[in-house]
Design a protein around this motif. Structure first.
Motif, short mmCIF file in Angstrom:
data_model
loop_
_atom_site.label_atom_id
_atom_site.label_comp_id
_atom_site.label_asym_id
_atom_site.label_seq_id
_atom_site.Cartn_x
_atom_site.Cartn_y
_atom_site.Cartn_z
N TRP A 104 39.79 91.42 46.48
CA TRP A 104 40.66 90.26 46.62
C TRP A 104 41.95 90.62 47.36
N LEU A 105 42.55 91.78 46.99
CA LEU A 105 43.82 92.18 47.62
C LEU A 105 43.62 92.41 49.12
N LEU A 106 42.47 93.04 49.48
CA LEU A 106 42.22 93.30 50.90
C LEU A 106 42.00 92.00 51.66
N LEU A 107 41.28 91.06 51.04
CA LEU A 107 40.99 89.80 51.72
C LEU A 107 42.25 88.96 51.89
N SER A 108 43.09 88.93 50.85
CA SER A 108 44.21 88.00 50.89
C SER A 108 45.33 88.51 51.77
N GLY A 109 45.74 89.79 51.58
CA GLY A 109 46.84 90.31 52.38
C GLY A 109 48.21 89.89 51.87
N TYR A 110 48.27 88.91 50.95
CA TYR A 110 49.55 88.54 50.32
C TYR A 110 49.66 89.28 49.00
N TRP A 111 50.48 90.34 48.95
CA TRP A 111 50.51 91.16 47.75
C TRP A 111 51.75 90.92 46.90
N THR A 112 52.62 89.98 47.30
CA THR A 112 53.86 89.78 46.55
C THR A 112 54.02 88.37 46.00
N ASN A 113 53.31 87.41 46.56
CA ASN A 113 53.46 86.02 46.12
C ASN A 113 52.89 85.85 44.70
N PRO A 114 53.72 85.56 43.68
CA PRO A 114 53.22 85.52 42.30
C PRO A 114 52.17 84.43 42.08
N LEU A 115 52.33 83.28 42.72
CA LEU A 115 51.38 82.18 42.53
C LEU A 115 49.98 82.62 42.99
N LEU A 116 49.93 83.19 44.21
CA LEU A 116 48.63 83.60 44.76
C LEU A 116 48.01 84.70 43.92
N ASP A 133 38.86 85.45 58.37
CA ASP A 133 38.69 84.86 57.04
C ASP A 133 37.66 83.75 57.08
N LEU A 134 37.76 82.90 58.13
CA LEU A 134 36.79 81.82 58.29
C LEU A 134 35.39 82.40 58.46
N SER A 167 43.72 98.68 60.52
CA SER A 167 44.56 97.64 59.92
C SER A 167 43.70 96.85 58.95
N LEU A 168 44.29 95.86 58.33
CA LEU A 168 43.55 95.01 57.41
C LEU A 168 42.43 94.28 58.15
N VAL A 169 42.67 94.01 59.45
CA VAL A 169 41.66 93.31 60.25
C VAL A 169 40.38 94.13 60.33
N ALA A 170 40.53 95.46 60.51
CA ALA A 170 39.35 96.32 60.60
C ALA A 170 38.58 96.30 59.28
N VAL A 171 39.31 96.32 58.16
CA VAL A 171 38.65 96.27 56.85
C VAL A 171 37.86 94.97 56.70
N LYS A 172 38.47 93.86 57.15
CA LYS A 172 37.78 92.57 57.04
C LYS A 172 36.54 92.54 57.91
N LEU A 173 36.65 93.15 59.10
CA LEU A 173 35.48 93.21 59.98
C LEU A 173 34.34 93.97 59.30
N LEU A 174 34.70 95.08 58.64
CA LEU A 174 33.70 95.87 57.94
C LEU A 174 33.05 95.03 56.84
N MET A 175 33.88 94.19 56.17
CA MET A 175 33.35 93.31 55.12
C MET A 175 32.36 92.32 55.71
N VAL A 176 32.68 91.76 56.90
CA VAL A 176 31.75 90.83 57.54
C VAL A 176 30.41 91.50 57.76
N LEU A 177 30.45 92.74 58.29
CA LEU A 177 29.20 93.46 58.57
C LEU A 177 28.43 93.74 57.29
N LEU A 178 29.13 94.23 56.26
CA LEU A 178 28.46 94.53 54.99
C LEU A 178 27.83 93.28 54.40
#
Lengths: 108, 160, 93
Positions: free
Chosen positions: B14-26, C61-62, A61-72
């Motif tokens: 950025w897309l992976l970090l944010s997770g909001y892919w439809t909100n135009p403002l973001l 995120d934090l 999931s996206l969570v796993a990707v973020k975890l990988l980012m933390v490690l990197l």
């Protein structure tokens, strides 16, 4: 599912033990430059164990990707800050305690 | 210039970090932040030329896999120093030795790999030489004639 | 599983406590920075593990944010210490 939980639990345990060992080394090692090595354990393998354990629980999931980012991020920044730290200490004139083997071959 | 490639990388990040892919403002704010980052990078790279690192990419994955194994082994060795100080006493040593990699990026990778592996840390890189502090004499000897120096030098060989 | 996460949280807190002891006892300013840096990276892991313990992975995120701040903070403090050291040497001579 059960296997994943067991592996993840073992990785968490390994990470905890590695972290505690690193901290113990940080308290026990004789001089600053030796302590850097102890701290570097907790930054590399300990962090990797924790992140791997959490990734197993997050599955894909996206969570796993973020975890990988933390490690990197940790693995990219820890050598940089470690190098900057040692270089600054060296420049300010802090000498490393080096050990040359005594003639009798043993440390008394 | 490899700025466009960096832009694409930042966009994915950025897309992976944010997770909001439809909100135009973001999305707009994200694009703005990417543009700001690219502008700063362009300014920096005008002053400090680092060369194009892309030719490294071909051999980098196998090097990273090898480095992971090396980090694992180094961790075990320093753990022995911590747990069994009597059987594995620490014997810190400082040495200066030449780097086989010639390019700046190769030397940077080598010095960073040294620092990442527990038990060895690089003090200083100057004129193709690196100063290393290690908990054990053997770790330095391994770095001097060992695999890591050769492998990093092989990284920067230009592809045919 | 929750039990293991709780054990990991407690272990991380213990590690951070030990880092804090080193940060307080010194003896050089670089020992303190090293300990604070370690405290910071363990905070990153603690936030991630705690997020999973409480079932809120958005804590990640934090954690990423904290990793960045910690790195920049350590570099900034080192720059400062290095400058102060140079000034001291200049005054001595």
């Amino acid at each position: 599912m059960l296997v994943i939980d067991i592996v993840s639990g073992l990785l968490l345990l390994a990470g905890s033990i590695l972290g505690l060992s690193g901290a113990w080394g940080l308290l026990k090692f004789p001089d600053f430059y030796a302590r850097v090595h102890a701290a570097s354990i907790t930054d590399t393998l300990c962090a990797a164990c924790f992140v791997a354990a959490l990734m197993l629980q997050a599955s894909f999931s996206l969570v796993a990707v973020k975890l990988l980012m933390v490690l990197l991020l940790l693995w990219l920044t820890s050598p940089t800050s470690g190098h900057a730290l040692v270089k600054a200490a060296h420049r300010s004139g802090l000498r490393a305690v080096t050990w040359t083997p005594p003639a009798d071959g043993g440390r008394s | 210039m490899h700025l466009p490639l960096l832009g694409v990388g930042l966009l994915v990040f950025w897309l992976l970090l944010s997770g909001y892919w439809t909100n135009p403002l973001l999305l707009t704010l994200g694009l703005l932040s990417i543009a700001l980052t690219l502008w700063i990078v362009a300014r920096i790279s005008r002053q400090y030329r680092f060369g194009s690192p892309w030719y490294l990419c071909r051999r980098l994955p196998s090097y990273l896999a090898w480095l992971l194994l090396e980090v694992y082994k180094a961790n075990i060795s320093v753990l022995k120093n911590i747990w069994f100080p009597r059987r594995h006493p620490i014997a810190p040593a400082v040495r200066r030795f030449p780097i086989r990699a010639k390019s700046r990026i190769g030397q940077t990778i080598f010095a960073n790999s040294i620092t990442l592996t527990p038990g060895t840390v690089s003090f200083d890189v100057a004129e193709g030489e690196v100063t290393v502090h290690a908990v054990e004499e053997g770790a330095i000897a391994e770095l001097m004639d060992g695999d890591m120096n050769d492998r990093v030098a092989a990284l920067e060989e230009a592809p045919q | 599983m929750t039990a293991m996460l709780a054990v990991a949280t407690i272990a991380l807190l213990a590690v951070m406590l030990m880092a804090l002891i080193r940060a307080l006892s010194g003896p050089t300013v670089f020992d303190r920075i090293l300990a604070v840096n370690m405290f910071g990276t363990k905070t990153v892991l603690l936030i991630a593990v705690y997020g999973f313990l409480t079932g809120r992975p958005d804590f990640l995120d934090l954690s990423i944010f904290y990793a960045l701040i910690n790195f920049i903070g350590v570099i900034a403090v080192l720059k400062f210490v290095e400058r102060v050291g140079e000034n001291d040497e200049a005054e001595k001579s």
